[in-house]
Scaffold this motif. Structure first.
Motif, PDB file in Angstrom:
ATOM      1  N   ARG A 154      57.716  33.725  12.103  1.00  0.00           N
ATOM      2  CA  ARG A 154      56.584  33.343  12.568  1.00  0.00           C
ATOM      3  C   ARG A 154      55.335  33.037  11.850  1.00  0.00           C
ATOM      4  O   ARG A 154      54.102  32.997  12.286  1.00  0.00           O
ATOM      5  CB  ARG A 154      56.000  33.946  13.851  1.00  0.00           C
ATOM      6  CG  ARG A 154      57.163  34.398  14.807  1.00  0.00           C
ATOM      7  CD  ARG A 154      58.126  33.194  15.357  1.00  0.00           C
ATOM      8  NE  ARG A 154      57.327  32.294  15.938  1.00  0.00           N
ATOM      9  CZ  ARG A 154      58.101  30.995  16.516  1.00  0.00           C
ATOM     10  NH1 ARG A 154      59.343  30.812  16.184  1.00  0.00           N
ATOM     11  NH2 ARG A 154      57.401  30.177  17.084  1.00  0.00           N
ATOM     12  N   THR A 155      55.807  32.824  10.497  1.00  0.00           N
ATOM     13  CA  THR A 155      54.661  32.579   9.476  1.00  0.00           C
ATOM     14  C   THR A 155      54.849  30.932   9.196  1.00  0.00           C
ATOM     15  O   THR A 155      54.383  30.673   8.112  1.00  0.00           O
ATOM     16  CB  THR A 155      54.951  33.418   8.259  1.00  0.00           C
ATOM     17  OG1 THR A 155      56.293  33.365   7.824  1.00  0.00           O
ATOM     18  CG2 THR A 155      54.452  34.756   8.403  1.00  0.00           C
ATOM     19  N   SER A 156      55.425  30.089  10.069  1.00  0.00           N
ATOM     20  CA  SER A 156      55.374  28.789   9.968  1.00  0.00           C
ATOM     21  C   SER A 156      56.306  28.007   8.735  1.00  0.00           C
ATOM     22  O   SER A 156      56.039  27.130   8.239  1.00  0.00           O
ATOM     23  CB  SER A 156      53.868  28.159   9.629  1.00  0.00           C
ATOM     24  OG  SER A 156      53.121  28.495  10.750  1.00  0.00           O
ATOM     25  N   TYR A 163      57.339  19.541   7.174  1.00  0.00           N
ATOM     26  CA  TYR A 163      56.274  18.758   6.712  1.00  0.00           C
ATOM     27  C   TYR A 163      56.286  18.518   5.390  1.00  0.00           C
ATOM     28  O   TYR A 163      56.037  17.057   5.079  1.00  0.00           O
ATOM     29  CB  TYR A 163      55.176  19.481   7.106  1.00  0.00           C
ATOM     30  CG  TYR A 163      53.829  18.765   6.553  1.00  0.00           C
ATOM     31  CD1 TYR A 163      53.096  18.057   7.575  1.00  0.00           C
ATOM     32  CD2 TYR A 163      53.123  18.956   5.249  1.00  0.00           C
ATOM     33  CE1 TYR A 163      51.943  17.189   7.267  1.00  0.00           C
ATOM     34  CE2 TYR A 163      51.909  18.148   5.177  1.00  0.00           C
ATOM     35  CZ  TYR A 163      51.541  17.479   5.867  1.00  0.00           C
ATOM     36  OH  TYR A 163      50.109  16.831   5.625  1.00  0.00           O
ATOM     37  N   LEU A 164      56.807  19.353   4.423  1.00  0.00           N
ATOM     38  CA  LEU A 164      56.793  19.084   3.048  1.00  0.00           C
ATOM     39  C   LEU A 164      58.184  17.939   2.867  1.00  0.00           C
ATOM     40  O   LEU A 164      57.861  17.230   1.847  1.00  0.00           O
ATOM     41  CB  LEU A 164      57.159  20.259   2.230  1.00  0.00           C
ATOM     42  CG  LEU A 164      55.844  21.268   2.169  1.00  0.00           C
ATOM     43  CD1 LEU A 164      56.685  22.680   1.515  1.00  0.00           C
ATOM     44  CD2 LEU A 164      54.881  20.865   1.279  1.00  0.00           C
ATOM     45  N   ALA A 165      58.981  18.134   3.498  1.00  0.00           N
ATOM     46  CA  ALA A 165      60.240  17.109   3.594  1.00  0.00           C
ATOM     47  C   ALA A 165      59.606  15.774   3.876  1.00  0.00           C
ATOM     48  O   ALA A 165      60.133  15.010   3.057  1.00  0.00           O
ATOM     49  CB  ALA A 165      61.315  17.551   4.503  1.00  0.00           C
ATOM     50  N   LYS A 253      45.043  28.620   9.343  1.00  0.00           N
ATOM     51  CA  LYS A 253      45.196  27.350   8.726  1.00  0.00           C
ATOM     52  C   LYS A 253      46.246  26.466   9.340  1.00  0.00           C
ATOM     53  O   LYS A 253      47.197  26.889   9.816  1.00  0.00           O
ATOM     54  CB  LYS A 253      45.727  27.552   7.201  1.00  0.00           C
ATOM     55  CG  LYS A 253      44.574  28.302   6.283  1.00  0.00           C
ATOM     56  CD  LYS A 253      45.366  28.222   4.936  1.00  0.00           C
ATOM     57  CE  LYS A 253      44.384  28.800   4.008  1.00  0.00           C
ATOM     58  NZ  LYS A 253      43.821  30.189   4.218  1.00  0.00           N
ATOM     59  N   ALA A 254      45.812  25.094   9.310  1.00  0.00           N
ATOM     60  CA  ALA A 254      46.990  24.059   9.883  1.00  0.00           C
ATOM     61  C   ALA A 254      47.983  24.021   8.842  1.00  0.00           C
ATOM     62  O   ALA A 254      47.944  24.294   7.828  1.00  0.00           O
ATOM     63  CB  ALA A 254      46.153  22.822  10.405  1.00  0.00           C
ATOM     64  N   THR A 258      48.055  24.432   4.827  1.00  0.00           N
ATOM     65  CA  THR A 258      48.843  25.178   3.918  1.00  0.00           C
ATOM     66  C   THR A 258      49.702  24.523   3.089  1.00  0.00           C
ATOM     67  O   THR A 258      50.007  24.672   1.858  1.00  0.00           O
ATOM     68  CB  THR A 258      49.796  26.345   5.046  1.00  0.00           C
ATOM     69  OG1 THR A 258      48.835  26.969   5.758  1.00  0.00           O
ATOM     70  CG2 THR A 258      50.296  27.310   4.177  1.00  0.00           C
ATOM     71  N   ALA A 259      50.357  23.491   3.417  1.00  0.00           N
ATOM     72  CA  ALA A 259      51.142  22.594   2.869  1.00  0.00           C
ATOM     73  C   ALA A 259      50.479  21.937   1.530  1.00  0.00           C
ATOM     74  O   ALA A 259      50.838  21.964   0.522  1.00  0.00           O
ATOM     75  CB  ALA A 259      51.626  21.311   3.641  1.00  0.00           C
ATOM     76  N   ALA A 260      49.263  21.670   1.686  1.00  0.00           N
ATOM     77  CA  ALA A 260      48.368  21.359   0.585  1.00  0.00           C
ATOM     78  C   ALA A 260      48.240  22.197  -0.301  1.00  0.00           C
ATOM     79  O   ALA A 260      48.261  21.882  -1.704  1.00  0.00           O
ATOM     80  CB  ALA A 260      47.004  20.889   1.005  1.00  0.00           C
TER      81      ALA A 260
END
Length: 273
Positions: A154-156, A163-165, A253-254, A258-260
């Motif tokens: 559950r840490t996304s 999202y990165l894909a 964080k959304a 985090t992806a950024a």
């Protein structure tokens, strides 16, 4: 009291996704108003426009359109005015401004954003990769990934991988559980492409408790207890230190934020190679 607004005809030479999104976002600002949207995609000639306008008159419709061909935009505007229909050009004004700013003429190619180019295929490949190597199902994916996300449950990890894909990044993710040793492959790749994810214990407790409720299970289960969470987080940090990877606290964080940060880490890693 629910009020009904006129039908919005979304007219496009492609799929009409852009105009549909704008139409729904606009209508959503009016509480208690029921919106009807009719999609009319792949409009490529004047005859098709004539058919659409004849039907739109019956509905007294508003026409929201994304047409890149100048002749079709002009034809639609003229005919709609003749029939007393209101129009909204979603793309035209911005395309005109960009043309004035750059001194260039637009290509006016319908559906250009959906063309099957190298970027598109890379995105599809990355999405398939993320699905195949999600949640440590096949640890060999670690060896071929652009980035490897590790962390407790559950840490996304999965949402971030997907999202990165969509950015064309091949992401594999590995769950860290005290009772299960991480795969050896995790220690065979460069720590520059591994990112550890963590959350504050209280926040993780809230997420896991909510997850148990959706599954119809009691919140008192060991999975959501603070004691268990603290144990897992401590174990995970030990693995992350052993790998030598950066650790991101994703609390509050959304996924996009985090992806950024992950992309920034990858970019810095590439520059330092």
């Amino acid at each position: 009291m629910t009020r009904e607004i006129p039908v919005i005809y979304v007219i496009s030479d492609a799929l009409g996704e852009t105009a549909e999104f704008v139409s729904r976002a606009s209508a959503a600002q009016f509480s208690g108003v029921r919106t009807r949207i009719r999609m009319v995609p792949h409009v490529r000639d004047e005859a098709h426009i004539d058919e659409i306008l004849d039907e739109a008159v019956q509905d007294n419709a508003i026409l929201a359109y994304t047409l890149v061909l100048n002749n079709l935009r002009h034809y639609l505007e003229v005919k709609a005015t003749e029939k007393g229909l209101r129009t909204v050009d979603i793309l035209g004004p911005l395309m005109k401004l960009l043309s004035e700013e750059t001194g260039l003429e637009p290509s006016n190619i319908p559906n250009i954003t959906h063309r099957l180019d190298e970027t598109y295929f890379r995105k599809v490949e990355a999405i398939e990769f993320a699905v195949k190597y999600d949640d440590g199902k096949d640890p060999r994916g670690v060896l071929f990934a652009d980035v490897v996300l590790i962390g407790v449950s559950r840490t996304s990890k999965t949402p971030l991988s997907m999202y990165l894909a969509h950015k064309g990044i091949k992401a594999a993710n590995i769950p860290l559980v005290p009772e299960v040793a991480p795969p050896q492959e995790l220690f065979e790749v460069s720590p520059r492409k591994v990112v550890g994810l963590t959350l504050r214990p209280d926040h993780l407790n809230e997420i896991r408790t909510a997850r148990l409720r959706t599954l119809g299970l009691g919140a008192s289960a060991d999975y959501a207890s603070l004691e268990r969470i603290m144990e897992e987080l401590e174990y995970a940090r030990g693995i992350m230190r052993k790998v030598g990877c950066p650790i991101l606290d994703a609390t509050g964080k959304a996924v996009e934020e985090t992806a950024a940060l992950i992309l920034e880490i990858l970019y810095k890693g590439e520059r330092n190679v």
